[in-house]
Design a protein around this motif. Structure first.
Motif, PDB file in Angstrom:
ATOM      1  N   THR A  85      49.297  24.741  61.022  1.00  0.00           N
ATOM      2  CA  THR A  85      49.228  25.654  59.885  1.00  0.00           C
ATOM      3  C   THR A  85      48.775  27.065  60.267  1.00  0.00           C
ATOM      4  O   THR A  85      47.763  27.215  60.950  1.00  0.00           O
ATOM      5  N   PRO A  86      49.475  28.106  59.801  1.00  0.00           N
ATOM      6  CA  PRO A  86      48.993  29.473  60.035  1.00  0.00           C
ATOM      7  C   PRO A  86      47.683  29.720  59.291  1.00  0.00           C
ATOM      8  O   PRO A  86      47.512  29.274  58.153  1.00  0.00           O
ATOM      9  N   ILE A  87      46.783  30.431  59.964  1.00  0.00           N
ATOM     10  CA  ILE A  87      45.436  30.618  59.422  1.00  0.00           C
ATOM     11  C   ILE A  87      45.143  32.097  59.204  1.00  0.00           C
ATOM     12  O   ILE A  87      45.416  32.938  60.064  1.00  0.00           O
ATOM     13  N   CYS A  88      44.574  32.389  58.043  1.00  0.00           N
ATOM     14  CA  CYS A  88      43.951  33.689  57.792  1.00  0.00           C
ATOM     15  C   CYS A  88      42.448  33.501  58.007  1.00  0.00           C
ATOM     16  O   CYS A  88      41.816  32.704  57.302  1.00  0.00           O
ATOM     17  N   PHE A  89      41.904  34.210  58.983  1.00  0.00           N
ATOM     18  CA  PHE A  89      40.469  34.101  59.276  1.00  0.00           C
ATOM     19  C   PHE A  89      39.715  35.089  58.396  1.00  0.00           C
ATOM     20  O   PHE A  89      39.965  36.298  58.436  1.00  0.00           O
ATOM     21  N   GLN A  90      38.779  34.563  57.609  1.00  0.00           N
ATOM     22  CA  GLN A  90      38.024  35.415  56.691  1.00  0.00           C
ATOM     23  C   GLN A  90      36.710  35.834  57.327  1.00  0.00           C
ATOM     24  O   GLN A  90      35.842  34.995  57.557  1.00  0.00           O
ATOM     25  N   ASP A  91      36.568  37.098  57.575  1.00  0.00           N
ATOM     26  CA  ASP A  91      35.356  37.642  58.213  1.00  0.00           C
ATOM     27  C   ASP A  91      34.467  38.225  57.122  1.00  0.00           C
ATOM     28  O   ASP A  91      34.591  39.392  56.768  1.00  0.00           O
ATOM     29  N   TYR A  92      33.563  37.427  56.626  1.00  0.00           N
ATOM     30  CA  TYR A  92      32.813  37.800  55.424  1.00  0.00           C
ATOM     31  C   TYR A  92      31.328  37.489  55.610  1.00  0.00           C
ATOM     32  O   TYR A  92      30.769  36.623  54.937  1.00  0.00           O
ATOM     33  N   PRO A  93      30.672  38.204  56.505  1.00  0.00           N
ATOM     34  CA  PRO A  93      29.285  37.855  56.858  1.00  0.00           C
ATOM     35  C   PRO A  93      28.299  37.953  55.702  1.00  0.00           C
ATOM     36  O   PRO A  93      27.296  37.242  55.709  1.00  0.00           O
ATOM     37  N   GLN A  94      28.558  38.795  54.728  1.00  0.00           N
ATOM     38  CA  GLN A  94      27.621  38.899  53.606  1.00  0.00           C
ATOM     39  C   GLN A  94      27.455  37.546  52.913  1.00  0.00           C
ATOM     40  O   GLN A  94      26.410  37.256  52.346  1.00  0.00           O
ATOM     41  N   THR A  95      28.508  36.745  52.913  1.00  0.00           N
ATOM     42  CA  THR A  95      28.433  35.457  52.240  1.00  0.00           C
ATOM     43  C   THR A  95      28.177  34.311  53.213  1.00  0.00           C
ATOM     44  O   THR A  95      27.403  33.399  52.922  1.00  0.00           O
ATOM     45  N   THR A  96      28.801  34.361  54.377  1.00  0.00           N
ATOM     46  CA  THR A  96      28.674  33.242  55.306  1.00  0.00           C
ATOM     47  C   THR A  96      27.440  33.351  56.189  1.00  0.00           C
ATOM     48  O   THR A  96      26.997  32.358  56.760  1.00  0.00           O
ATOM     49  N   GLY A  97      26.917  34.579  56.348  1.00  0.00           N
ATOM     50  CA  GLY A  97      25.821  34.770  57.290  1.00  0.00           C
ATOM     51  C   GLY A  97      26.275  34.775  58.742  1.00  0.00           C
ATOM     52  O   GLY A  97      25.439  34.865  59.647  1.00  0.00           O
ATOM     53  N   VAL A  98      27.572  34.698  58.968  1.00  0.00           N
ATOM     54  CA  VAL A  98      28.086  34.648  60.345  1.00  0.00           C
ATOM     55  C   VAL A  98      28.643  36.020  60.741  1.00  0.00           C
ATOM     56  O   VAL A  98      29.632  36.484  60.184  1.00  0.00           O
ATOM     57  N   GLN A  99      27.973  36.645  61.693  1.00  0.00           N
ATOM     58  CA  GLN A  99      28.415  37.941  62.189  1.00  0.00           C
ATOM     59  C   GLN A  99      29.441  37.726  63.292  1.00  0.00           C
ATOM     60  O   GLN A  99      29.184  36.981  64.229  1.00  0.00           O
ATOM     61  N   VAL A 100      30.561  38.404  63.216  1.00  0.00           N
ATOM     62  CA  VAL A 100      31.635  38.212  64.171  1.00  0.00           C
ATOM     63  C   VAL A 100      31.980  39.558  64.799  1.00  0.00           C
ATOM     64  O   VAL A 100      32.263  40.517  64.088  1.00  0.00           O
ATOM     65  N   SER A 101      31.940  39.624  66.110  1.00  0.00           N
ATOM     66  CA  SER A 101      32.257  40.886  66.770  1.00  0.00           C
ATOM     67  C   SER A 101      33.767  41.053  66.902  1.00  0.00           C
ATOM     68  O   SER A 101      34.535  40.095  66.785  1.00  0.00           O
TER      69      SER A 101
END
Lengths: 310, 310, 310, 310
Positions: D135-151
């Protein structure tokens, strides 16, 4: 005789794991053996589908069928508390109703993240009480995981405003003074008594009993220790209770590792012959070879220490 | 002979409290007695002005004068590491320079909150290294307090890129596998060795030594235990080290309470005659009467247990 | 006439930057020009050394000398509020006393992280009030930065219990209903009036004035907009106030970027000839070339839009 | 012709609400009208069951039936992306498979809280890719909600390592430089192109298009603005795009309120005749009478402004 939880509930309500087979499916045979094992150790209740019980990784119908299965196996011998914390009240109400229909003794609710003023929390818990009907509630005070800080004043307000909130799963951290205050400020004046069972992996169980806890609600993989410590304490043998507790403390401390603790507990239960597999659903913690050796060492040291004591 | 920290530093670097008198002023007499006490227990170093050392509550000139005073009292017998973590690099550079001028053995730096990708953290630590000049650095990996998660890969990158980052204060939690990995993945190929001292109130000291730690950097109020556990371990007596550790574990566990632990440690040091007052600067934790009784009980149980062992 | 802040303070209290030269030293000449600029735009007060004012990166004596310098330049024309939030009460008391001695109009205090139940916060603010003496206090409600959630009930409790807490810097988010409630539930019965100035980069200034705010306390680099919007609103020209605000909204939105906003504001002030350098102390945000172009475009679009409006 | 999302997907993927009736049940008639409305505005895709789409409050079978219903109504005219973020991979895999079987164009995944080093995140996303198959994936970079910072480095690593991760939902904040970097550092050398759609309530849509975004993926209740801004931009009318955007900015800003924004969007959609009820499932935000008036005012000001522009 009713097996609902109530304001005088005491003893050990063991937090039960959810056994999976290697494919990740619920292992109902292991669930049966696990229930039997817990009951043989003398627990006063079971708590299933807690935050540590991998409930968020199960489908709604899986959770319901697991709850029904465990409740049936327990067969009224002790109350079964079902964790129903959920992002939405509809899902919570559904699992609560199904569980109570099946004979559960109550439900456990931790506040959702975001209920971060006492006004919001009180409003939320009023909605929860309405959603689950007359069901007795164990309120789980676990800010390390929920992010919701709850003052003693608010806990008391909740149990006064909602007679169905009869039990506190105490696991704020550090929280010894909080426990002392809830004990001192309930069962007095207009404030009813509240059953206080302590969590936090039992790291302070001896101290918590000395401060007035009614028992423990945690998932330590040697429930016989929890049962004996509570029993000795209730029998007045405060030092004996603490001596036994301290003997197990290296293992209590080891299991208390956040996240990894779940894998450790399942592995200990597997080694003790209680469940067939230590499988944790993905994404989840896993023990590596070094951890396995370390656990072997710690289990063996525990055996040796228990022999010294006896 | 130099007393700078280096890649082979080992033993116990005790995290020193900052003694205050009842008015809240620095108590330099108690500081002297505390230094003497620590040295008598056999510590290999002192770490002052750490996150738990109330440094953020001191004025800049107070911190400098306390550092100078302690360094002078130690008088080169062991290295003194000075915590210099600060919101701004100017303040960090100032305290670092003053401390190194006075004869410190290095500085300890925890990342500021917000350095929350490895790219940001690496850039920040490069700025830190420039700000403190050639000073040897102990990198404090303490995500529970800083909110900054650091992978093994990043730790290794930091020590490779910056030869002055020679030491890791390991206190991620749970962190045993991380420690094993840093030990295995340093001192190999192009990656230099790194001194690993463990923090986290020493709750896993025995396990951490077994996994290759060089010692401890924490503030347990019975430093003699830390010293002996590390020494026994280095002498090959792995079981003896763990036996001794386990005897102290109920107290280790009690001191490890976040926030309150500082008050407990100061009170134990006071009771042991090391400092004159257990005063913590406001706002800060305080022990109440019930806590005091509990501590008395735990100290007395520890004495009893040590007698059994000897 | 006194220039202390009070329960009826209104208008714009501009959050002042701390100008540094390229070496990072305080640029007192720019500070003078900045004070003059702010006063010419018609602000009702200045707030210095706020959370966004780089105060945590300054040494204690630097902060004091900057406060004295600005207060002297203002020379009593408007009140100067000094941000004194600090990890320790001693440091807070020292800066507060120095500022008030120099003629400040009050201090601003945000709760320290960790004051995360209303009971803890109330106890903390009682300590703060004692530490700063009779000084009027602006309570900064800024949970996005402090992590401390404060309910309307607690805000009211604080201003009732402590007559010196006369002003609220409102920047909870989203917070429009909170503002409405604080306005409705103060100045009634036993609850005194409270001055409400809004922060949050003024992103909702028009709405907040419509809901009863007394003005703004924020650092937008075009203070003349804030002043005019508040003035138009007070003159009854609600639509005109909002029209003007909306014209600036693209820029308000652009400056509101957390962290980077400080660099943008300093750069706008530099381009407007107010300060000599846009230097931010390390570690701090910096605009890159692309950001600079974008800012140029936005400033030019703002000019064009303002011409259309006039 | 395939309607899968891919590395060149562009335009507006509207984040669709989940319409409920007043009893809280899914309102499939409103869902049909909503789909038709979105398609008439010219959107290039729909995204359902996102973080803001109340998915966590729906039962697993409800989510599946809603996904199937919407996909059937869209009937292949545009791709439908299904949010499948979940605490457990089993639940994620189940919803993903059901959606793709029904004809979805891909799935959207945000990292679970706790994936807080790049090593953990990479390992997690590898598990996710395996769980959802091809399945094609859209990666959601949303640290305000997930708490996960992604460089940026990690985002690039993910799309290089996993060819199925073809799209980025960009909503880090502030994140303009991040967007510029992802655009510049993909589609070059060995790094494939990545579709970048911006979220964050479109607060910076004009700037983001200028920095190379391919479009927007957000839930603004006037999708026609998003469509036109993207179209004007693609046609080279950069100023015209920004002029139109700025006219809507007061409303964009109003809808962007965290939490409450969902209630506002549903109410605007209701007022515009798109859905029958603005019901949000409990626990959830609700607009009060004052909010309703404010919204009326803002909608009316928007109409007026649009007339001025035309």
């Amino acid at each position: 005789m009713s097996n609902l939880i109530h304001r005088n509930s005491d003893g050990v309500f063991i937090i039960a794991a959810t056994p999976f087979d290697e494919s990740g499916a619920i292992d109902f045979d292991s669930a049966d053996k696990m229930v039997d094992f817990y009951l043989e150790t003398g627990v006063s209740g079971l708590t299933i589908l807690g935050i540590m019980g991998e409930a968020p990784k199960m489908a709604g119908d899986e959770a319901e069928s697991f709850a029904r299965h465990v409740i049936k196996r327990v067969n009224g011998r002790v109350p079964v508390v079902v964790g129903v914390s959920a992002a939405g009240l509809d899902n919570m109400a559904r699992l609560s109703a199904a569980s109570m229909d099946a004979g559960a003794g109550g439900v456990m609710v931790a506040p959702q993240p975001g209920m971060i003023t006492e006004a919001k929390l009180k409003s939320y818990m009023a909605q929860v009480c309405e959603a689950v009907g007359e069901t007795p509630i164990c309120f789980q005070d676990y800010p390390q995981t929920t992010g919701v800080q709850v003052s003693v004043e608010t806990i008391i307000g909740l149990t006064v405003d909602h007679p169905q909130i009869v039990m506190l799963k105490h696991e704020d951290w550090p929280g010894l003074t909080k426990l002392s205050r809830v004990r001192a400020e309930t069962d007095t004046g207009d404030v009813p008594r509240m059953s206080i069972l302590t969590g936090n992996s039992a790291l302070f169980l001896a101290q918590e009993m000395q401060r007035g806890a009614d028992g423990a609600m945690t998932g330590f993989a040697y429930p016989e220790m929890l049962v004996q410590v509570v029993a000795r304490h209730q029998a007045g043998d405060v030092d004996g209770a603490e001596d036994l507790f301290d003997a197990y403390l290296p293992m209590v401390r080891y299991e208390q590792q956040l996240g990894l603790g779940l894998a450790i507990r399942k592995e200990v239960l597997r080694r003790r012959g209680v469940i067939a597999s230590s499988k944790v659903r993905a994404p989840g913690p896993a023990m590596n070879a070094r951890d396995m050796e370390e656990l072997t060492r710690l289990m063996s040291r525990l055996d040796k220490r228990l022999k010294e004591l006896s």
